[in-house]
Design a protein around this motif. Structure first.
Motif, short mmCIF file in Angstrom:
data_model
loop_
_atom_site.label_atom_id
_atom_site.label_comp_id
_atom_site.label_asym_id
_atom_site.label_seq_id
_atom_site.Cartn_x
_atom_site.Cartn_y
_atom_site.Cartn_z
N GLU A 322 0.91 -1.28 -0.09
CA GLU A 322 0.04 -0.12 -0.06
C GLU A 322 0.94 1.48 0.03
N HIS A 323 2.10 1.46 0.77
CA HIS A 323 3.14 2.60 0.65
C HIS A 323 3.45 2.66 -0.64
N PHE A 324 3.86 1.25 -1.23
CA PHE A 324 4.44 1.39 -2.77
C PHE A 324 3.39 1.90 -3.68
N ASP A 325 2.21 1.75 -3.38
CA ASP A 325 0.90 2.31 -4.35
C ASP A 325 0.99 3.54 -4.18
N GLU A 326 0.94 4.11 -3.01
CA GLU A 326 0.85 5.55 -2.86
C GLU A 326 1.89 6.41 -3.41
N VAL A 327 3.36 5.84 -3.29
CA VAL A 327 4.25 6.67 -3.86
C VAL A 327 4.27 6.62 -5.46
N TYR A 328 3.84 5.44 -5.87
CA TYR A 328 3.48 5.38 -7.29
C TYR A 328 2.61 6.26 -7.87
N ARG A 329 1.61 6.32 -7.08
CA ARG A 329 0.54 7.11 -7.72
C ARG A 329 0.98 8.60 -7.73
N GLN A 330 1.65 9.14 -6.68
CA GLN A 330 1.98 10.45 -6.60
C GLN A 330 3.37 10.61 -7.78
N ARG A 331 4.12 9.88 -8.04
CA ARG A 331 5.11 10.03 -8.83
C ARG A 331 4.97 9.78 -10.46
N MET A 332 3.73 8.87 -10.69
CA MET A 332 3.30 8.66 -11.94
C MET A 332 2.00 9.42 -12.69
N LYS A 333 1.66 10.18 -11.46
CA LYS A 333 0.19 10.70 -12.06
C LYS A 333 -0.01 11.35 -13.29
N ASP A 334 1.28 11.81 -13.83
CA ASP A 334 0.82 12.79 -15.09
C ASP A 334 1.42 11.84 -16.15
N LEU A 335 1.93 10.62 -15.96
CA LEU A 335 2.20 9.92 -17.14
C LEU A 335 1.11 8.97 -17.41
N PRO A 336 0.76 8.82 -18.77
CA PRO A 336 -0.33 7.84 -19.22
C PRO A 336 -0.04 6.30 -19.22
N LEU A 337 0.92 5.88 -18.46
CA LEU A 337 1.20 4.61 -18.38
C LEU A 337 0.46 3.69 -17.49
N LYS A 338 0.09 2.38 -17.87
CA LYS A 338 -0.62 1.35 -16.94
C LYS A 338 0.22 -0.01 -17.08
N PHE A 339 0.33 -0.40 -15.88
CA PHE A 339 1.32 -1.82 -15.80
C PHE A 339 0.25 -2.99 -15.09
N VAL A 340 0.69 -4.14 -15.57
CA VAL A 340 -0.07 -5.43 -15.14
C VAL A 340 0.72 -5.70 -13.88
N TRP A 341 -0.23 -5.63 -12.57
CA TRP A 341 0.56 -5.92 -11.23
C TRP A 341 0.35 -7.69 -11.14
N ASP A 342 -0.51 -8.14 -11.77
CA ASP A 342 -0.76 -9.60 -11.43
C ASP A 342 -1.55 -10.11 -12.73
N LEU A 343 -1.25 -11.29 -13.38
CA LEU A 343 -1.85 -11.60 -14.41
C LEU A 343 -3.14 -11.99 -14.67
N ASN A 344 -4.00 -11.93 -13.14
CA ASN A 344 -5.30 -12.13 -13.11
C ASN A 344 -6.09 -10.99 -12.84
N GLU A 345 -5.28 -9.57 -13.15
CA GLU A 345 -5.91 -8.56 -13.03
C GLU A 345 -5.75 -7.60 -14.30
N ASP A 346 -6.36 -6.72 -14.35
CA ASP A 346 -6.40 -5.71 -15.58
C ASP A 346 -5.12 -4.63 -15.27
N ALA A 347 -4.62 -4.20 -16.39
CA ALA A 347 -3.62 -3.10 -16.00
C ALA A 347 -4.13 -1.84 -15.52
N SER A 348 -3.29 -1.40 -14.54
CA SER A 348 -3.84 0.10 -13.87
C SER A 348 -2.51 0.81 -13.65
#
Length: 348
Positions: A322-348
């Protein structure tokens, strides 16, 4: 404790232009020279942040060029056979002799190429470990690099040079780095994933890592931002590790199209087969098991470990994730990139 760590780092590294470099591997003069490194239109660069599928993509790019060479050779042989058909009786003896010599030369060249490792055939630009004169390498030259955009040659924007950038979701890249620290003799073993994560998120990886491929990379966020935001100024293909996992054949076809290589379906099949994780682990040219014991503690693990998506779930706690996710959201909010974090989930 901090002073001890700093002294330990200074023993192996020097800081230059905001980055740390290994003292015994590269010099400030060489790093400066890369800014004016003469790039050719035919060059191909694979750029990645560490532990993001570098060795895997390196294998694919080499195989694509190998198959193109094979197709060209087959086509030349076929055309030569047709043109010689009408004169076969007159020149049979002469052609046989020439053919034997040509085949011997081709075989010798092929054997030499096969004996070279991928690291020699597609070397790191910033770490010329073999002492090669890169300007003397024949075209097309294939290079691998972990360099950030601002340290790459200024000529990159002026040429038609092809750049393939492969990104991996940073959680998996970080966990892969954590395990890699256990086998690499050139880096301090990370005490635990929490300690590594704080350095990783803040871009201070060099404080605990001594591996030369790692310290120059700095922050994952800065690395990907630098390259992605300049993509329109370059001949640039952006791929993700996860899409390669999900559709390897599709990724190979994208690379072929980008590189301008028209290969037969059978050739694509061979590339895909040789580039599977299982086959790469057993390929002595591609698995990096050829590295000496002084570089890799082979009893502690393999250079190629799992090759999966979502392994971070086996290492990070819920709170760490969860801490990682928060930092990621702040640092990547202005880039239109989406990553697959788990093969059972959609990219986000």
């Amino acid at each position: 404790m901090a002073d001890t760590a700093a002294k330990s780092s200074e023993t192996y590294m020097f800081q230059y232009k905001g980055y740390n470099f290994p003292k015994d591997t590269v010099t400030p003069e060489y790093i400066d020279s890369l800014e004016d490194f003469e790039i050719r239109d035919s060059d191909v660069f694979l750029v990645t942040y560490l532990k993001s599928g570098t060795v895997w993509t390196q294998q694919i790019i080499i195989l694509i060029h190998e198959e193109e060479g094979s197709n060209a050779a087959e086509s030349e042989d076929f055309n030569a056979a047709e043109s010689q058909g009408s004169n076969a009786a007159q020149s049979e003896s002469s052609n046989a002799t020439q053919s034997e010599g040509s085949n011997a030369a081709e075989s010798e060249s092929s054997n030499a190429a096969e004996s070279d490792t991928n690291m020699k055939r597609m070397p790191w630009l910033e770490y010329n470990l073999e002492g090669q004169d890169y300007n003397m390498r024949p075209s097309p030259r294939l290079f691998t690099s972990h360099l950030t955009y601002n340290l790459m040659s200024k000529m990159l924007k002026e040429k038609k040079t092809k750049v393939i950038y492969v990104a991996r979701n940073p959680k998996d890249a970080m966990v892969s780095l954590f395990h890699f620290s256990k086998i690499c003799t050139c880096m301090e073993t990370a005490k635990n994933i929490g300690d590594l994560m704080e350095k990783y998120l803040s871009g201070q990886v060099a404080r605990i890592l001594i591996l030369f491929l790692t310290v120059v990379a700095g922050s994952w966020f800065d690395h990907i931002r630098g390259w992605y935001t300049h993509r329109e100024q370059l001949n640039f293909l952006f791929l993700t590790y996860e899409e390669m996992i999900q559709d390897l054949r599709g990724a190979v076809l994208k690379m072929c199209h980008f590189l301008g290589k028209r290969l037969q379906d059978s050739a694509i099949d061979r590339i895909v087969e040789k580039a599977t994780f299982k086959n790469m682990k057993n390929d002595p040219k591609a698995n990096y098991e050829f590295l000496p014991e002084k570089a890799i503690l082979k009893d502690n693990g393999k250079f190629l470990r799992k090759g999966t998506v979502g392994d971070w779930k086996n290492t990070l706690t819920v709170a760490q994730s969860e801490h990682f996710d928060e930092v990621y959201r702040q640092r990547m909010k202005d880039l239109p990139l989406k990553f697959v974090w788990d093969l059972n989930e959609d990219a986000s």
